[in-house]
Design an enzyme around this catalytic site. Structure first.
Site, PDB file in Angstrom:
ATOM      1  N   CYS A   1      -3.561   0.121  -3.258  1.00 10.90           N
ATOM      2  CA  CYS A   1      -4.205   0.482  -1.994  1.00 10.90           C
ATOM      3  C   CYS A   1      -3.468   1.624  -1.309  1.00 10.90           C
ATOM      4  O   CYS A   1      -2.309   1.897  -1.622  1.00 10.90           O
ATOM      5  CB  CYS A   1      -4.295  -0.735  -1.067  1.00 10.90           C
ATOM      6  SG  CYS A   1      -2.740  -1.623  -0.844  1.00 10.90           S
TER       7      CYS A   1
ATOM      8  N   CYS B   1       0.845  -1.198   0.000  1.00  2.00           N
ATOM      9  CA  CYS B   1       0.000   0.000   0.000  1.00  2.00           C
ATOM     10  C   CYS B   1       0.881   1.249   0.000  1.00  2.00           C
ATOM     11  O   CYS B   1       1.985   1.241   0.552  1.00  2.00           O
ATOM     12  CB  CYS B   1      -0.906   0.015   1.226  1.00  2.00           C
ATOM     13  SG  CYS B   1      -2.213  -1.226   1.146  1.00  2.00           S
TER      14      CYS B   1
END
Ligand code: N1C
Length: 262
Positions: A167, A85
């Protein structure tokens, strides 16, 4: 048995685009091993022989104007790879700059810093329904022959997965020296923006970069960048934007040391 007749094959079709890259298979295999053994040894368990075969199987013996996402399914499964992420970097019309940046920021990933993007970057490939060989003479041109050709469908398919997997806070490098800084017809504008998952992507930050020495300039307040902002708003993803993001500006200055802005 008239062997000569049995062996006759129709000549490969003449398309408008350049043909398959010479030694494609060997380049794919070599890049697969370089990536999984040297660039990211944590992927050393990947089976490059299998991956190479799945790659060519996706387009050999097939009509190069009827490529589908499905053709690449096995290849996609064999090359799955997690990007952490906050580390995804998209780009549009700014390939060189984005890749210059991730070459230094080794923790960040463009698609070409993942296995499948690394393998395919800069290559061309296509086959022919009447032959088990690659067509080294010509391949369909996106404009003049057909858009569903093996490499356009490939980039659409892998770009879609790359965006779906993203993400946290994600970034995009945009080119502020062209009029359509955000282009709704580009892979970024057409595929990636619409395949981000709002449940896991908190924010997209754009870095609008100007070429050193170029006169034309679009910025975060231009109408095309505003279109991007509106699309993301509708998709419940926060947008932020910076003009000439400092660390990338420094890389541009490395290449243009004499410029007054440096
Ligand atoms: O159409 P674009 O840019 O917006 O595509 C870039 C965008 C990036 O964020 C990547 O994740 O889409 C992904 N991508 C590639 O990684 C890629 N590598 C090579 C899309 N296309 C890619 N290519 C080739 O460049 C491919 O042939 C495609 O048509 C061009 C797109 O470049 P662009 O217009 O500058």
């Amino acid at each position: 048995v008239p062997v000569g007749i049995l062996m006759w094959r129709p000549p490969p079709k003449q398309w408008k685009g350049e043909g398959t890259t010479a030694h494609l298979y060997e380049i794919l295999l070599g890049r697969c091993y370089t990536y999984t053994q040297i660039v990211r040894p944590e992927l050393g368990h990947k089976d490059c022989q299998k991956i190479g075969k799945a790659f060519t199987k996706a387009f050999l013996m097939k009509d190069p104007c009827s490529s589908t996402e499905q053709d690449y399914q096995l290849l996609m499964e064999l090359t799955d790879e997690a990007v952490p992420c906050d580390k995804t970097l998209f780009w549009s019309k700014s390939s060189e700059l984005a890749h210059d940046y991730t070459r230094v920021r080794r923790d960040m990933f463009t698609l070409e810093d993942t296995l499948l993007g690394y393998m395919a970057d800069g290559l061309k490939w296509c086959g022919d329904p009447g032959s088990s060989e690659m067509n080294y003479h010509s391949c369909p041109d996106w404009r003049e022959d057909c858009s569903n050709n093996p490499f356009s469908v490939f980039w659409n398919t892998v770009s879609k997965r790359f965006a779906e997997d993203a993400c946290g806070v994600v970034h995009v490098v945009l080119n502020g020296s062209i009029s359509n800084t955000f282009d709704e017809r580009s892979t970024f504008g057409r595929v990636e923006v619409f395949n981000l998952h709002p449940e896991k992507v908190n924010r997209l930050e754009a870095w609008v970069m100007h070429d050193i020495g170029s006169v034309h300039s679009d910025s975060c307040s231009s109408s095309s960048v505003n279109d991007l902002k509106q699309i993301l708003k509708r998709r419940n993803i926060t947008f932020s934007c910076q003009n000439n993001y400092g660390p990338i500006r420094l890389l541009q200055c490395v290449k243009n040391p004499g410029d007054s802005s440096c």
